[in-house]
Design a protein around this motif. Structure first.
Motif, PDB file in Angstrom:
ATOM      1  N   ILE A 152       9.616   0.639   6.070  1.00 41.19           N
ATOM      2  CA  ILE A 152       9.288   1.939   6.677  1.00 41.19           C
ATOM      3  C   ILE A 152      10.269   2.996   6.185  1.00 41.19           C
ATOM      4  O   ILE A 152       9.876   4.124   5.841  1.00 41.19           O
ATOM      5  N   ALA A 153      11.566   2.625   6.132  1.00 42.09           N
ATOM      6  CA  ALA A 153      12.572   3.556   5.624  1.00 42.09           C
ATOM      7  C   ALA A 153      12.328   3.871   4.154  1.00 42.09           C
ATOM      8  O   ALA A 153      12.466   5.026   3.722  1.00 42.09           O
ATOM      9  N   PHE A 154      11.951   2.858   3.399  1.00 43.24           N
ATOM     10  CA  PHE A 154      11.697   3.049   1.971  1.00 43.24           C
ATOM     11  C   PHE A 154      10.561   4.044   1.750  1.00 43.24           C
ATOM     12  O   PHE A 154      10.625   4.881   0.840  1.00 43.24           O
ATOM     13  N   VAL A 155       9.548   3.966   2.583  1.00 44.49           N
ATOM     14  CA  VAL A 155       8.420   4.899   2.472  1.00 44.49           C
ATOM     15  C   VAL A 155       8.897   6.329   2.713  1.00 44.49           C
ATOM     16  O   VAL A 155       8.409   7.277   2.083  1.00 44.49           O
ATOM     17  N   ARG A 156       9.877   6.499   3.615  1.00 46.52           N
ATOM     18  CA  ARG A 156      10.407   7.842   3.887  1.00 46.52           C
ATOM     19  C   ARG A 156      11.113   8.427   2.670  1.00 46.52           C
ATOM     20  O   ARG A 156      11.309   9.636   2.590  1.00 46.52           O
ATOM     21  N   PHE A 157      11.542   7.563   1.751  1.00 48.93           N
ATOM     22  CA  PHE A 157      12.199   8.036   0.534  1.00 48.93           C
ATOM     23  C   PHE A 157      11.205   8.414  -0.565  1.00 48.93           C
ATOM     24  O   PHE A 157      11.622   8.833  -1.637  1.00 48.93           O
ATOM     25  N   GLU A 158       9.915   8.268  -0.309  1.00 48.69           N
ATOM     26  CA  GLU A 158       8.927   8.534  -1.362  1.00 48.69           C
ATOM     27  C   GLU A 158       9.074   9.917  -1.995  1.00 48.69           C
ATOM     28  O   GLU A 158       9.018  10.042  -3.225  1.00 48.69           O
ATOM     29  N   PHE A 183       0.803  -1.223   0.000  1.00 49.02           N
ATOM     30  CA  PHE A 183       0.000   0.000   0.000  1.00 49.02           C
ATOM     31  C   PHE A 183       0.839   1.278   0.000  1.00 49.02           C
ATOM     32  O   PHE A 183       0.289   2.372  -0.129  1.00 49.02           O
ATOM     33  N   SER A 184       2.130   1.152   0.151  1.00 52.88           N
ATOM     34  CA  SER A 184       2.996   2.319   0.168  1.00 52.88           C
ATOM     35  C   SER A 184       4.414   1.855  -0.186  1.00 52.88           C
ATOM     36  O   SER A 184       4.743   0.673  -0.025  1.00 52.88           O
ATOM     37  N   PRO A 185       5.257   2.775  -0.681  1.00 53.18           N
ATOM     38  CA  PRO A 185       4.984   4.161  -1.044  1.00 53.18           C
ATOM     39  C   PRO A 185       4.218   4.228  -2.362  1.00 53.18           C
ATOM     40  O   PRO A 185       3.860   3.183  -2.928  1.00 53.18           O
ATOM     41  N   SER A 186       4.002   5.428  -2.852  1.00 59.03           N
ATOM     42  CA  SER A 186       3.370   5.600  -4.155  1.00 59.03           C
ATOM     43  C   SER A 186       4.282   5.062  -5.245  1.00 59.03           C
ATOM     44  O   SER A 186       5.460   4.775  -5.014  1.00 59.03           O
ATOM     45  N   ARG A 240      14.526   7.855  11.826  1.00 57.45           N
ATOM     46  CA  ARG A 240      14.737   7.476  13.217  1.00 57.45           C
ATOM     47  C   ARG A 240      13.982   6.195  13.591  1.00 57.45           C
ATOM     48  O   ARG A 240      14.543   5.287  14.212  1.00 57.45           O
ATOM     49  N   LEU A 241      12.711   6.124  13.247  1.00 59.19           N
ATOM     50  CA  LEU A 241      11.920   4.953  13.621  1.00 59.19           C
ATOM     51  C   LEU A 241      12.452   3.677  12.974  1.00 59.19           C
ATOM     52  O   LEU A 241      12.752   2.702  13.678  1.00 59.19           O
ATOM     53  N   PRO A 242      12.600   3.621  11.651  1.00 56.19           N
ATOM     54  CA  PRO A 242      13.091   2.366  11.063  1.00 56.19           C
ATOM     55  C   PRO A 242      14.526   2.042  11.480  1.00 56.19           C
ATOM     56  O   PRO A 242      14.866   0.863  11.646  1.00 56.19           O
ATOM     57  N   ALA A 243      15.366   3.077  11.664  1.00 53.01           N
ATOM     58  CA  ALA A 243      16.746   2.817  12.077  1.00 53.01           C
ATOM     59  C   ALA A 243      16.782   2.249  13.487  1.00 53.01           C
ATOM     60  O   ALA A 243      17.552   1.322  13.776  1.00 53.01           O
ATOM     61  N   VAL A 271      11.651  -8.931  10.574  1.00 53.84           N
ATOM     62  CA  VAL A 271      11.478  -7.645  11.265  1.00 53.84           C
ATOM     63  C   VAL A 271      12.370  -6.583  10.632  1.00 53.84           C
ATOM     64  O   VAL A 271      11.967  -5.425  10.470  1.00 53.84           O
ATOM     65  N   PHE A 272      13.588  -6.958  10.254  1.00 48.42           N
ATOM     66  CA  PHE A 272      14.471  -6.011   9.580  1.00 48.42           C
ATOM     67  C   PHE A 272      13.854  -5.520   8.272  1.00 48.42           C
ATOM     68  O   PHE A 272      13.939  -4.332   7.941  1.00 48.42           O
ATOM     69  N   LEU A 273      13.226  -6.415   7.509  1.00 50.58           N
ATOM     70  CA  LEU A 273      12.601  -6.017   6.245  1.00 50.58           C
ATOM     71  C   LEU A 273      11.409  -5.100   6.483  1.00 50.58           C
ATOM     72  O   LEU A 273      11.146  -4.194   5.676  1.00 50.58           O
ATOM     73  N   ILE A 274      10.685  -5.301   7.570  1.00 48.49           N
ATOM     74  CA  ILE A 274       9.602  -4.371   7.915  1.00 48.49           C
ATOM     75  C   ILE A 274      10.178  -2.995   8.186  1.00 48.49           C
ATOM     76  O   ILE A 274       9.644  -1.965   7.726  1.00 48.49           O
ATOM     77  N   ALA A 275      11.292  -2.947   8.931  1.00 53.19           N
ATOM     78  CA  ALA A 275      11.959  -1.664   9.185  1.00 53.19           C
ATOM     79  C   ALA A 275      12.457  -1.051   7.877  1.00 53.19           C
ATOM     80  O   ALA A 275      12.349   0.169   7.669  1.00 53.19           O
TER      81      ALA A 275
END
Length: 653
Positions: free
Chosen positions: A529-535, A40-43, A483-486, A522-526
């Motif tokens: 999240i980081a990948f979404v921040r790069f949107e 569902f994310s990122p775009s 910060r969150l994914p790291a 769990v690392f891939l979930i993190a």
């Protein structure tokens, strides 16, 4: 007979694999958490992701299921199956990222199911669970399904063709043989001629080594090939008829009105010349040799931790395994326990032979793919089809080692080869956690910045023509947006590998291996999240939303440069874009057809139309920013800037 631990011989099964239902409950939970939740994310991203989505969107809206069009221009380089699947999704779910990436995500699940079926028959329940879990948690399978490419679909159908081939011959089931031909034909529609090349490169040596070529009549060559061509040929024929040569094309470089048709472009330019590094246009890259091979360890991580164990076991068993490849049940009954019934002995012999032949077939298949792309032009994800055989073989070896008796064995669950791998993982995990914590500490006083592109180094590794180029742009300040994914990744890498190592030392082998897989999950979930921040940096969805909010139906969209740089703008605005200096890359061939739309402009065209007629929205990638500012100095109204791209209009709002 190879290995004394035969499939199904160990009566004590871990609770998680006590039944297929229990095992798949856990596997589906991993799939939902790691892969499905990421749909569902990122775009949609600029470049290949949204470019391919635009091709599928045109299919869905126009009803033309033969010729792909991107931004109104013929896009002939790709076979149709992935676009058919996504176009159907669009009609069901709407035009969004979920519908775009659903087929390739389901392809990962299908690969996991195939790995489970194959490994279960060849190696037993534990190996089957590991093989499926490995497909769902290895880094490459996750990374290379973040954008619209058909590799997971291709991998499944070639793998299915090989499985049908092996089991069809072993079980003498003609239906499986026909399933082989059908699967291979579908693989051709997914990725092209690479599918039969990979298949035959594995099957022909296998038939020669095992002597199975004597069973050639069981392969149903005539009727099988009729089925293959009945599935694979119609689209190719129609595409050739609808996209013929125009003018008098000379050489490999098209010119307006003079262009080779589909057959030359697709079969020669996109297959033969791409392999030789002579494809036109030359808009691709090749990894350095050592980077290519090191990358395979990364893409198959964390399961590449077990490669030394698998290779050690294969080397020690090489002579016995070779004998198992060629033997038949009647020749080897004297190796079996005399207390077994004839039926049990024959069944055990059949399992041993299937295990050995699985190892041979999958090893040939994997090695050919890796060597092929080490020689050819390549992207990091091109070796995706090798993940399936490598992970099945690794899971089979790991399962056999863990189930081996502790006494009198040269390699068992407490071997230094396994404890050493876990110790290395723990060290790497601690080092990575320290590095992540260092980045978090360095950015502790920096404010959160939504546009992470302004905090990156922009080192241009591989001139950004490799899929992983942006990984090398990370800087300390960029951690303010991560910060969150790291933090999640740091905690995971600090605890998970240590727990797995302790469990291995204490003899809890199954729990240790599952801990490694859960750490990766769990690392891939993190990572997602980081990948979404790069949107904001990788997708222009926000700029498209601005255009949709401010524009009227008659307004014009203009992209400066290659359409791929702003392909997500085209997708989310549902507009055809005029392209300034955009007759490049994937647009070149289609633009030379006489019926190509008049969307290709130069600087003089832009100057003459700017500020006149309907309102213009101009999308400018960072590499063209200085030139456009100079060209239209004093006549630009900046609407929005999202690094590295800028959106202008030609008059005040």
């Amino acid at each position: 007979m190879g290995d004394s631990t035969l499939p199904g011989n160990n009566p004590r099964k871990p609770a998680l694999i006590s039944s297929p239902a229990t095992a798949w409950t856990l596997l589906l939970l991993v799939f939902l958490a790691v892969h499905f939740a990421a749909l569902f994310s990122p775009s949609l991203l600029d470049d290949a992701d949204a470019t391919h989505a635009n091709g599928a969107a045109h299919m869905a809206t126009s009803g033309d299921w033969v010729t792909l069009y991107v931004n109104g221009v013929r896009y002939l380089e790709k076979p149709p199956l992935p676009y058919w699947m996504v176009a159907i999704d669009y009609r069901i779910f709407g035009y969004n990222v979920f519908a775009t990436h659903l087929p390739e995500t389901l392809g990962v699940l299908a690969c996991a199911l195939l790995a489970w079926l194959w490994a279960r028959r060849a190696y037993g329940e534990r190996a089957a669970f590991y093989a499926a879990l490995a497909m769902l948690t290895c880094f490459g399978a996750f990374l290379w399904t973040r954008f619209f490419i058909p590799e997971s679909i291709l991998t499944f159908f070639i793998g299915l063709a090989l499985y049908c081939f092996l089991t069809g011959l072993d079980d003498r089931r003609p239906a499986r043989i026909y399933g082989m031909y059908a699967s291979l034909a579908i693989a051709v529609l997914a990725k092209g001629l690479i599918a039969p090349v990979f298949f035959l490169a594995a099957v022909i040596p296998y038939l020669w080594i095992t002597g199975e070529w004597r069973k050639w009549r069981q392969l149903r060559l005539l009727t099988g090939l009729i089925l293959f061509f009945a599935i694979a040929a119609p689209w190719h024929i129609l595409a050739g008829i609808r996209n013929p040569d125009h003018g008098n094309p000379v050489g490999n470089v098209p010119t307006p009105g003079h262009v080779h048709g589909f057959f030359y472009f697709y079969f020669i330019n996109e297959h033969v010349l791409r392999f030789l590094g002579k494809r036109y246009p030359h808009d691709y890259n090749k990894q350095p040799f050592w980077v290519f091979w090191l990358g395979q360890l990364v893409w198959l991580f964390p399961w590449s931790l077990y490669f030394p164990v698998a290779l050690k076991r294969a080397w020690r068993n090489r002579r016995l395994a070779w004998a198992d490849v060629r033997y038949n049940a009647s020749d080897t009954l004297h190796f079996l326990d005399a207390r077994s019934s004839a039926h049990e002995a024959a069944g055990m012999a059949a399992r041993v032979r299937f295990r050995a032949r699985t190892g041979l077939l999958l090893a040939i298949y994997a090695v050919f793919i890796l060597v092929f792309f080490a020689i050819s032009t390549n992207q990091e994800y091109y070796t995706w089809p090798a993940y399936l055989p490598v992970l099945i073989l690794t899971a089979g070896a790991l399962g056999a080692v863990e189930e081996a008796p502790e006494a009198g064995r040269w390699l068992n669950a407490k071997s230094k080869w396994l404890t050493g791998a876990h110790a290395a993982f723990a060290i790497v995990g601690i080092a990575a956690a320290i590095a992540l914590c260092s980045g978090l500490w360095a950015s502790r006083h920096l404010p959160y910045v939504s546009d992470i592109g302004t905090r990156l180094a922009h080192r241009g590794v591989g001139d950004y023509s490799l899929a992983s180029s942006h990984f090398f742009d990370l800087t300390g300040p960029s951690f303010a947006a991560l910060r969150l994914p790291a933090a999640l990744a740091a905690i995971t890498l600090l605890i998970g590998p240590l727990v797995a190592w302790i469990l291995r030392k204490r003899g809890h082998s199954f729990e240790s291996t599952v801990s490694v897989a859960f750490t990766a999950a769990v690392f891939l979930i993190a990572a997602h999240i980081a990948f979404v921040r790069f949107e904001p940096m990788l997708s222009s969805r926000a700029l498209a939303d601005t255009i949709n909010r401010l524009s009227a139906p008659s307004d014009q969209l203009i992209l400066y440069g290659d359409q791929a740089d702003g392909s997500s703008v085209i997708f989310y605005t549902h507009r055809q874009a005029l392209l300034v200096d955009g007759r490049s890359s994937s647009m070149i061939w289609g633009s030379c057809y006489p019926d190509a739309p008049h969307i290709f402009l130069d600087d003089n065209d832009l100057l003459s139309m700017w500020g006149k007629g309907p309102r213009k929205f101009l999308f400018v990638p960072g590499e063209h920013y200085a030139h456009v500012e100079s060209l239209l100095a004093g006549r630009l109204v900046k609407l929005q800037e999202l690094y590295p791209n800028t959106l202008y209009t030609d008059r005040p709002l």
